[in-house]
Design a protein around this motif. Sequence first.
Motif, PDB file in Angstrom:
ATOM      1  N   SER B  53       0.801  -1.080   0.039  1.00 29.55           N
ATOM      2  CA  SER B  53      -0.077  -0.011  -0.115  1.00 29.55           C
ATOM      3  C   SER B  53       0.990   1.033  -0.124  1.00 29.55           C
ATOM      4  O   SER B  53       0.375   2.280  -0.110  1.00 29.55           O
ATOM      5  N   HIS B  54       2.080   1.032   0.524  1.00 27.38           N
ATOM      6  CA  HIS B  54       2.971   2.196   0.171  1.00 27.38           C
ATOM      7  C   HIS B  54       3.269   2.830  -1.277  1.00 27.38           C
ATOM      8  O   HIS B  54       3.675   3.983  -1.567  1.00 27.38           O
ATOM      9  N   MET B  55       2.960   1.936  -2.193  1.00 35.48           N
ATOM     10  CA  MET B  55       3.078   2.341  -3.574  1.00 35.48           C
ATOM     11  C   MET B  55       1.618   3.365  -3.913  1.00 35.48           C
ATOM     12  O   MET B  55       0.814   3.075  -3.299  1.00 35.48           O
ATOM     13  N   LEU B  56       1.859   4.341  -5.072  1.00 38.66           N
ATOM     14  CA  LEU B  56       0.807   5.160  -5.088  1.00 38.66           C
ATOM     15  C   LEU B  56       0.143   4.895  -6.575  1.00 38.66           C
ATOM     16  O   LEU B  56       0.812   4.777  -7.561  1.00 38.66           O
ATOM     17  N   SER B  57      -1.038   4.854  -6.412  1.00 43.06           N
ATOM     18  CA  SER B  57      -1.862   4.786  -7.553  1.00 43.06           C
ATOM     19  C   SER B  57      -2.167   6.102  -7.899  1.00 43.06           C
ATOM     20  O   SER B  57      -2.613   7.000  -7.287  1.00 43.06           O
ATOM     21  N   VAL B  58      -2.034   6.546  -9.264  1.00 45.48           N
ATOM     22  CA  VAL B  58      -2.379   7.847  -9.797  1.00 45.48           C
ATOM     23  C   VAL B  58      -3.335   7.759 -10.931  1.00 45.48           C
ATOM     24  O   VAL B  58      -2.952   7.148 -12.007  1.00 45.48           O
ATOM     25  N   ASN B  93      13.902  11.538 -17.625  1.00 44.43           N
ATOM     26  CA  ASN B  93      14.235  12.942 -17.708  1.00 44.43           C
ATOM     27  C   ASN B  93      14.745  13.443 -19.012  1.00 44.43           C
ATOM     28  O   ASN B  93      15.297  12.393 -19.848  1.00 44.43           O
ATOM     29  N   PRO B  94      14.790  14.807 -19.217  1.00 46.25           N
ATOM     30  CA  PRO B  94      15.456  15.117 -20.691  1.00 46.25           C
ATOM     31  C   PRO B  94      16.691  14.381 -21.127  1.00 46.25           C
ATOM     32  O   PRO B  94      17.142  14.610 -21.866  1.00 46.25           O
ATOM     33  N   ARG B  95      17.627  14.273 -19.876  1.00 42.97           N
ATOM     34  CA  ARG B  95      18.918  13.500 -20.267  1.00 42.97           C
ATOM     35  C   ARG B  95      19.018  12.203 -20.205  1.00 42.97           C
ATOM     36  O   ARG B  95      19.939  11.376 -20.372  1.00 42.97           O
ATOM     37  N   GLY B  96      17.699  11.336 -20.222  1.00 39.41           N
ATOM     38  CA  GLY B  96      17.618   9.961 -20.549  1.00 39.41           C
ATOM     39  C   GLY B  96      17.588   9.384 -19.226  1.00 39.41           C
ATOM     40  O   GLY B  96      17.651   7.801 -19.234  1.00 39.41           O
ATOM     41  N   GLY B  97      17.847   9.861 -18.070  1.00 38.72           N
ATOM     42  CA  GLY B  97      18.023   9.317 -16.764  1.00 38.72           C
ATOM     43  C   GLY B  97      16.482   8.759 -16.234  1.00 38.72           C
ATOM     44  O   GLY B  97      15.532   9.513 -16.655  1.00 38.72           O
ATOM     45  N   VAL B  98      16.459   8.044 -15.416  1.00 37.40           N
ATOM     46  CA  VAL B  98      15.017   7.070 -15.078  1.00 37.40           C
ATOM     47  C   VAL B  98      14.467   7.992 -13.948  1.00 37.40           C
ATOM     48  O   VAL B  98      15.390   8.046 -12.762  1.00 37.40           O
ATOM     49  N   ILE B  99      13.584   8.735 -13.920  1.00 39.22           N
ATOM     50  CA  ILE B  99      12.679   9.308 -12.910  1.00 39.22           C
ATOM     51  C   ILE B  99      12.199   8.266 -11.951  1.00 39.22           C
ATOM     52  O   ILE B  99      12.222   8.203 -10.768  1.00 39.22           O
ATOM     53  N   ASP B 100      11.541   7.378 -12.791  1.00 36.95           N
ATOM     54  CA  ASP B 100      10.813   6.244 -12.109  1.00 36.95           C
ATOM     55  C   ASP B 100      10.555   5.058 -12.922  1.00 36.95           C
ATOM     56  O   ASP B 100      10.367   5.435 -14.322  1.00 36.95           O
ATOM     57  N   ASP B 101      10.465   3.974 -12.395  1.00 39.51           N
ATOM     58  CA  ASP B 101       9.715   2.806 -13.250  1.00 39.51           C
ATOM     59  C   ASP B 101       8.468   2.717 -12.758  1.00 39.51           C
ATOM     60  O   ASP B 101       8.116   2.747 -11.656  1.00 39.51           O
ATOM     61  N   LEU B 102       7.454   2.293 -13.760  1.00 40.82           N
ATOM     62  CA  LEU B 102       5.900   2.402 -13.202  1.00 40.82           C
ATOM     63  C   LEU B 102       5.163   1.293 -14.381  1.00 40.82           C
ATOM     64  O   LEU B 102       5.628   0.874 -15.401  1.00 40.82           O
ATOM     65  N   ILE B 103       4.007   0.993 -13.673  1.00 45.58           N
ATOM     66  CA  ILE B 103       3.012   0.157 -14.338  1.00 45.58           C
ATOM     67  C   ILE B 103       1.908   1.167 -14.969  1.00 45.58           C
ATOM     68  O   ILE B 103       1.365   1.859 -14.091  1.00 45.58           O
ATOM     69  N   THR B 104       1.570   1.128 -16.317  1.00 43.11           N
ATOM     70  CA  THR B 104       0.396   1.930 -16.747  1.00 43.11           C
ATOM     71  C   THR B 104      -0.722   0.921 -17.004  1.00 43.11           C
ATOM     72  O   THR B 104      -0.752  -0.308 -17.690  1.00 43.11           O
ATOM     73  N   TYR B 105      -1.863   1.023 -16.527  1.00 46.75           N
ATOM     74  CA  TYR B 105      -3.198   0.252 -16.754  1.00 46.75           C
ATOM     75  C   TYR B 105      -4.069   1.216 -17.494  1.00 46.75           C
ATOM     76  O   TYR B 105      -4.385   2.531 -17.444  1.00 46.75           O
ATOM     77  N   PHE B 106      -4.523   0.415 -18.734  1.00 45.66           N
ATOM     78  CA  PHE B 106      -5.558   1.436 -19.698  1.00 45.66           C
ATOM     79  C   PHE B 106      -6.884   0.694 -19.367  1.00 45.66           C
ATOM     80  O   PHE B 106      -7.115  -0.356 -19.487  1.00 45.66           O
ATOM     81  N   PHE B 107      -7.731   1.941 -19.291  1.00 43.88           N
ATOM     82  CA  PHE B 107      -9.141   1.526 -19.001  1.00 43.88           C
ATOM     83  C   PHE B 107      -9.835   1.930 -20.217  1.00 43.88           C
ATOM     84  O   PHE B 107     -10.906   1.056 -20.839  1.00 43.88           O
ATOM     85  N   SER B 108      -9.525   3.141 -20.547  1.00 40.19           N
ATOM     86  CA  SER B 108     -10.297   3.762 -21.854  1.00 40.19           C
ATOM     87  C   SER B 108      -9.214   4.632 -22.114  1.00 40.19           C
ATOM     88  O   SER B 108      -8.306   5.244 -21.464  1.00 40.19           O
ATOM     89  N   ASP B 109      -9.492   5.482 -23.604  1.00 43.30           N
ATOM     90  CA  ASP B 109      -9.061   6.441 -23.990  1.00 43.30           C
ATOM     91  C   ASP B 109      -8.957   7.564 -22.786  1.00 43.30           C
ATOM     92  O   ASP B 109      -7.842   8.358 -22.777  1.00 43.30           O
ATOM     93  N   THR B 110      -9.661   7.675 -22.083  1.00 43.86           N
ATOM     94  CA  THR B 110      -9.513   9.126 -21.195  1.00 43.86           C
ATOM     95  C   THR B 110      -9.504   8.489 -19.713  1.00 43.86           C
ATOM     96  O   THR B 110      -9.874   9.403 -18.803  1.00 43.86           O
ATOM     97  N   ASP B 111      -9.255   7.315 -19.407  1.00 43.46           N
ATOM     98  CA  ASP B 111      -9.111   6.696 -18.012  1.00 43.46           C
ATOM     99  C   ASP B 111      -7.951   5.746 -18.165  1.00 43.46           C
ATOM    100  O   ASP B 111      -8.080   4.618 -18.545  1.00 43.46           O
ATOM    101  N   ARG B 113      -4.568   4.495 -15.325  1.00 43.30           N
ATOM    102  CA  ARG B 113      -4.025   4.554 -13.781  1.00 43.30           C
ATOM    103  C   ARG B 113      -2.448   4.227 -14.050  1.00 43.30           C
ATOM    104  O   ARG B 113      -1.897   3.232 -14.621  1.00 43.30           O
ATOM    105  N   LEU B 114      -1.594   4.937 -13.229  1.00 43.80           N
ATOM    106  CA  LEU B 114      -0.179   4.499 -13.106  1.00 43.80           C
ATOM    107  C   LEU B 114      -0.110   4.024 -11.570  1.00 43.80           C
ATOM    108  O   LEU B 114      -0.609   4.772 -10.631  1.00 43.80           O
ATOM    109  N   VAL B 115       0.794   3.219 -11.662  1.00 43.27           N
ATOM    110  CA  VAL B 115       1.326   2.933 -10.180  1.00 43.27           C
ATOM    111  C   VAL B 115       2.763   3.037  -9.899  1.00 43.27           C
ATOM    112  O   VAL B 115       3.608   2.370 -10.786  1.00 43.27           O
ATOM    113  N   VAL B 116       3.145   3.763  -9.101  1.00 41.02           N
ATOM    114  CA  VAL B 116       4.692   4.318  -9.034  1.00 41.02           C
ATOM    115  C   VAL B 116       5.147   4.027  -7.698  1.00 41.02           C
ATOM    116  O   VAL B 116       4.568   3.495  -6.715  1.00 41.02           O
TER     117      VAL B 116
END
Lengths: 126, 364
Positions: B53-58, B93-111, B113-116
């Motif tokens: 639960s410490h991971m954040l859904s956005v 980031n613009p230098r190609g470094g990794v800000i984070d790795d994450l999972i993207t869930y696709f529900f619809s074109d306008t909906d 979720r990311l989990v970071v």
Amino acid sequence: MSIPNDRKYAQTHEWIRAEGDVMLVGISDPAQDQLGDLVFVGDVRVGAKLKAGDTAGVVESVKAASDIYAPVDGEVVAFNDELGDAPEKLNADPYGNWIFKLKPVNPDDIETLLDADGYQAVVDAS
Amino acid sequence: MSAALKRTPLYEAHKQAQARLVDFGGWEMPVSYGSQIQEHHAVREGVGVFDVSHMLSVDVTGPDARLFLRQLLANDVDRLSVAGRALYSCMLNPRGGVIDDLITYFFSDTDWRLVVNAGCAEKDVAWMRRVIARFSLDVALTPRRDLAMLAVQGPQAKDRLAQIRPEWRSVLDDLKPFSASHQDDLLIARTGYTGEDGFEIAMPGDQIQPFWEALIAADVVPCGLGARDTLRLEAGMALYGQEMDELTLPAEAGLSWTIHLKDESRLFIGRDALGQFAPEARLLGLKLLEKGVMRSYMPVHTEHGAGEITSGTMSPTLGFSIAMARLPLEVKAGDEVRVEIRGKSVAAQVCLLPFVRHGKAVTH
């Protein structure tokens, strides 16, 4: 967690017990509990002449390494090879398994270490 | 322990279960409930549950959501067209470094979720808001701290979940790996971080405790983040802060496969830098050939120059020490190298990742 009063303890969580003219050194029950599952015990150099507080070897859990220190001045005269093959024995019986034997420069130095009550106070405070 | 540490809705349950709690990215989390090795084996051989639960859904919603994610992420969300599918990606980031790795869930074109990652959550959301503002996108970001998440992992995960939640049976049967079912505030995803079959389940924080208790009552083994680390290392999965960070190119973290360059018109952040900087090292596995334990930051000496261990441990499944290491590009699987362990030079063999798949040692 048990802290038997048939031996002495260092602030750094080693126990030490005289056996003839050498001393057995191991780690305490609270120490093994804190470290968790041990997966490596070693790096003990037989023949090393150590001052109290010098690193004598290492115990490692899955996650981290932790130094073990000489409780008193002396020469390392043996390493418990059984632990090299089965480090988990220290989790199961920390007081029944010594890690190394130390020939002390001065056998009376052991009296400067903590007794069971003194060590319990250290554990309670940490 | 600092009073400022954040706690999940299961904090009291962890304490009752006598978990050893540690500071994990600013969260007071269980590292183990007793034996980390037993917890590891439970996931490889049966089923275990982790509080993540410490991971954040956005939640990412709005007419420009797809456009936003195509600029934000190095992998291309256009590969997602079926509702519920998930995609693993780096955010650069613009230098190609990794800000984070994450999972993207696709529900619809306008909906979406990311989990970071927990430790990156605040900087991630701030970065996403900057990107939205910079491109004047019509996108709403909703960090979902109201949700809690459990990872139920292991070969028996599906059956045990269906046992305690019979109403989920058909969803569990139908879910393909890296897919999710989403209804209201319940997300059931066939994802995880252990190299085993398993599910990550997000639900409102005030509903998580009975679910956790039902799992424990059904003999699902509570597992701490210590076992999660040895499991993911055996599975060859990169961890943010170890294998990658903002100074690391994805290729140097074994993540080239997540970079999608096919659509040349897609100018995602970091794309230019990836073309400019050649990786100087690559990520490979190491198996220790003698006694000892490899750890992060230990130097590795090869005939092609020096490298460094990014993560190392004693493998509970294999019974010897394994590591991931950033090594000179010329080093190959099968090479023998020397690892400097606390001043001692110890032999190790280079191998491909992963070390373990579905409970079995992998031989490359």
